[in-house]
Write a protein that holds these residues in place. Structure first.
Motif, PDB file in Angstrom:
ATOM      1  N   MET A   1       0.826  -1.172   0.000  1.00  0.00           N
ATOM      2  CA  MET A   1       0.000   0.000   0.000  1.00  0.00           C
ATOM      3  C   MET A   1       0.878   1.246   0.000  1.00  0.00           C
ATOM      4  SD  MET A   1      -2.920   1.533  -0.026  1.00  0.00           S
ATOM      5  CE  MET A   1      -3.947   0.113  -0.001  1.00  0.00           C
ATOM      6  N   GLU A   2       1.856   1.271   0.902  1.00  0.00           N
ATOM      7  CA  GLU A   2       2.715   2.457   0.982  1.00  0.00           C
ATOM      8  C   GLU A   2       3.534   2.646  -0.290  1.00  0.00           C
ATOM      9  OE1 GLU A   2       2.598   4.901   3.275  1.00  0.00           O
ATOM     10  OE2 GLU A   2       0.899   3.750   4.003  1.00  0.00           O
ATOM     11  N   GLN A   3       3.964   1.555  -0.883  1.00  0.00           N
ATOM     12  CA  GLN A   3       4.729   1.669  -2.131  1.00  0.00           C
ATOM     13  C   GLN A   3       3.852   2.244  -3.236  1.00  0.00           C
ATOM     14  OE1 GLN A   3       6.342  -1.997  -3.608  1.00  0.00           O
ATOM     15  NE2 GLN A   3       7.408  -0.986  -5.289  1.00  0.00           N
ATOM     16  N   ALA A   4       2.625   1.773  -3.343  1.00  0.00           N
ATOM     17  CA  ALA A   4       1.702   2.294  -4.364  1.00  0.00           C
ATOM     18  C   ALA A   4       1.402   3.761  -4.097  1.00  0.00           C
ATOM     19  CB  ALA A   4       0.417   1.479  -4.388  1.00  0.00           C
ATOM     20  N   PHE A   5       1.213   4.118  -2.827  1.00  0.00           N
ATOM     21  CA  PHE A   5       0.933   5.513  -2.506  1.00  0.00           C
ATOM     22  C   PHE A   5       2.135   6.401  -2.828  1.00  0.00           C
ATOM     23  CE2 PHE A   5       0.543   9.236   0.212  1.00  0.00           C
ATOM     24  CZ  PHE A   5      -0.728   9.651  -0.131  1.00  0.00           C
ATOM     25  N   GLY A   6       3.334   5.908  -2.548  1.00  0.00           N
ATOM     26  CA  GLY A   6       4.541   6.657  -2.886  1.00  0.00           C
ATOM     27  C   GLY A   6       4.674   6.873  -4.384  1.00  0.00           C
ATOM     28  N   GLN A   7       4.321   5.847  -5.154  1.00  0.00           N
ATOM     29  CA  GLN A   7       4.357   5.979  -6.612  1.00  0.00           C
ATOM     30  C   GLN A   7       3.318   6.991  -7.080  1.00  0.00           C
ATOM     31  OE1 GLN A   7       3.859   1.994  -8.041  1.00  0.00           O
ATOM     32  NE2 GLN A   7       6.034   1.560  -7.947  1.00  0.00           N
ATOM     33  N   LEU A   8       2.139   6.970  -6.460  1.00  0.00           N
ATOM     34  CA  LEU A   8       1.102   7.940  -6.816  1.00  0.00           C
ATOM     35  C   LEU A   8       1.587   9.363  -6.539  1.00  0.00           C
ATOM     36  CD1 LEU A   8      -1.825   8.517  -7.730  1.00  0.00           C
ATOM     37  CD2 LEU A   8      -2.465   8.363  -5.316  1.00  0.00           C
ATOM     38  N   ALA A   9       2.202   9.562  -5.383  1.00  0.00           N
ATOM     39  CA  ALA A   9       2.723  10.890  -5.045  1.00  0.00           C
ATOM     40  C   ALA A   9       3.794  11.323  -6.039  1.00  0.00           C
ATOM     41  CB  ALA A   9       3.281  10.886  -3.627  1.00  0.00           C
ATOM     42  N   ALA A  10       4.697  10.402  -6.389  1.00  0.00           N
ATOM     43  CA  ALA A  10       5.744  10.728  -7.355  1.00  0.00           C
ATOM     44  C   ALA A  10       5.154  11.031  -8.724  1.00  0.00           C
ATOM     45  CB  ALA A  10       6.742   9.574  -7.460  1.00  0.00           C
ATOM     46  N   MET A  11       4.129  10.280  -9.105  1.00  0.00           N
ATOM     47  CA  MET A  11       3.473  10.511 -10.388  1.00  0.00           C
ATOM     48  C   MET A  11       2.845  11.913 -10.421  1.00  0.00           C
ATOM     49  SD  MET A  11       0.554   8.238 -12.274  1.00  0.00           S
ATOM     50  CE  MET A  11      -0.811   8.688 -11.221  1.00  0.00           C
ATOM     51  N   GLU A  12       2.204  12.292  -9.321  1.00  0.00           N
ATOM     52  CA  GLU A  12       1.574  13.611  -9.256  1.00  0.00           C
ATOM     53  C   GLU A  12       2.597  14.735  -9.262  1.00  0.00           C
ATOM     54  OE1 GLU A  12      -1.046  13.298  -5.922  1.00  0.00           O
ATOM     55  OE2 GLU A  12      -2.567  12.273  -7.110  1.00  0.00           O
ATOM     56  N   GLU A  13       3.827  14.423  -8.856  1.00  0.00           N
ATOM     57  CA  GLU A  13       4.899  15.415  -8.885  1.00  0.00           C
ATOM     58  C   GLU A  13       5.615  15.444 -10.225  1.00  0.00           C
ATOM     59  OE1 GLU A  13       7.329  14.410  -5.546  1.00  0.00           O
ATOM     60  OE2 GLU A  13       5.895  15.232  -4.107  1.00  0.00           O
ATOM     61  N   GLY A  14       5.192  14.559 -11.154  1.00  0.00           N
ATOM     62  CA  GLY A  14       5.738  14.591 -12.496  1.00  0.00           C
ATOM     63  C   GLY A  14       6.824  13.573 -12.797  1.00  0.00           C
ATOM     64  N   ASP A  15       7.035  12.608 -11.922  1.00  0.00           N
ATOM     65  CA  ASP A  15       8.055  11.582 -12.152  1.00  0.00           C
ATOM     66  C   ASP A  15       7.587  10.641 -13.261  1.00  0.00           C
ATOM     67  OD1 ASP A  15       9.742   9.369 -12.126  1.00  0.00           O
ATOM     68  OD2 ASP A  15       9.847   9.260  -9.950  1.00  0.00           O
ATOM     69  N   PRO A  16       8.259  10.633 -14.414  1.00  0.00           N
ATOM     70  CA  PRO A  16       7.812   9.805 -15.539  1.00  0.00           C
ATOM     71  C   PRO A  16       7.926   8.302 -15.269  1.00  0.00           C
ATOM     72  CG  PRO A  16       9.922  10.814 -16.040  1.00  0.00           C
ATOM     73  CD  PRO A  16       9.458  11.394 -14.728  1.00  0.00           C
ATOM     74  N   LEU A  17       8.845   7.879 -14.419  1.00  0.00           N
ATOM     75  CA  LEU A  17       8.970   6.455 -14.100  1.00  0.00           C
ATOM     76  C   LEU A  17       7.799   5.973 -13.248  1.00  0.00           C
ATOM     77  CD1 LEU A  17      12.785   6.195 -13.376  1.00  0.00           C
ATOM     78  CD2 LEU A  17      11.552   5.549 -15.450  1.00  0.00           C
ATOM     79  N   ALA A  18       7.363   6.781 -12.313  1.00  0.00           N
ATOM     80  CA  ALA A  18       6.219   6.409 -11.480  1.00  0.00           C
ATOM     81  C   ALA A  18       4.947   6.373 -12.312  1.00  0.00           C
ATOM     82  CB  ALA A  18       6.065   7.398 -10.321  1.00  0.00           C
ATOM     83  N   ALA A  19       4.841   7.278 -13.253  1.00  0.00           N
ATOM     84  CA  ALA A  19       3.629   7.366 -14.069  1.00  0.00           C
ATOM     85  C   ALA A  19       3.422   6.121 -14.917  1.00  0.00           C
ATOM     86  CB  ALA A  19       3.688   8.610 -14.959  1.00  0.00           C
ATOM     87  N   SER A  20       4.484   5.395 -15.230  1.00  0.00           N
ATOM     88  CA  SER A  20       4.339   4.224 -16.078  1.00  0.00           C
ATOM     89  C   SER A  20       3.877   2.989 -15.309  1.00  0.00           C
ATOM     90  CB  SER A  20       5.666   3.919 -16.777  1.00  0.00           C
ATOM     91  OG  SER A  20       6.638   3.516 -15.825  1.00  0.00           O
TER      92      SER A  20
END
Length: 51
Positions: A1-20
């Motif tokens: 859960m925390e890993q997915a949430f961290g990826q969501l936060a990174a995606m919202e900050e514009g991290d292209p790797l998290a967005a994929s």
């Protein structure tokens, strides 16, 4: 859960790797946030979502 949430936060900050790695769906983001907040006070390790 925390890993997915961290990826969501990174995606919202514009991290292209998290967005994929996560759906770009607003419903997914909302459910992830709600479930994460719900799990914290209950100290649960899992949740079953029934549609």
């Amino acid at each position: 859960m925390e890993q997915a949430f961290g990826q969501l936060a990174a995606m919202e900050e514009g991290d292209p790797l998290a967005a994929s790695q996560l759906p770009r769906d607003e419903h997914f983001a909302a459910v992830l946030r709600i479930v994460r907040e719900w799990l914290h006070p209950l100290a649960s390790e899992s949740v079953l979502i029934v549609e």
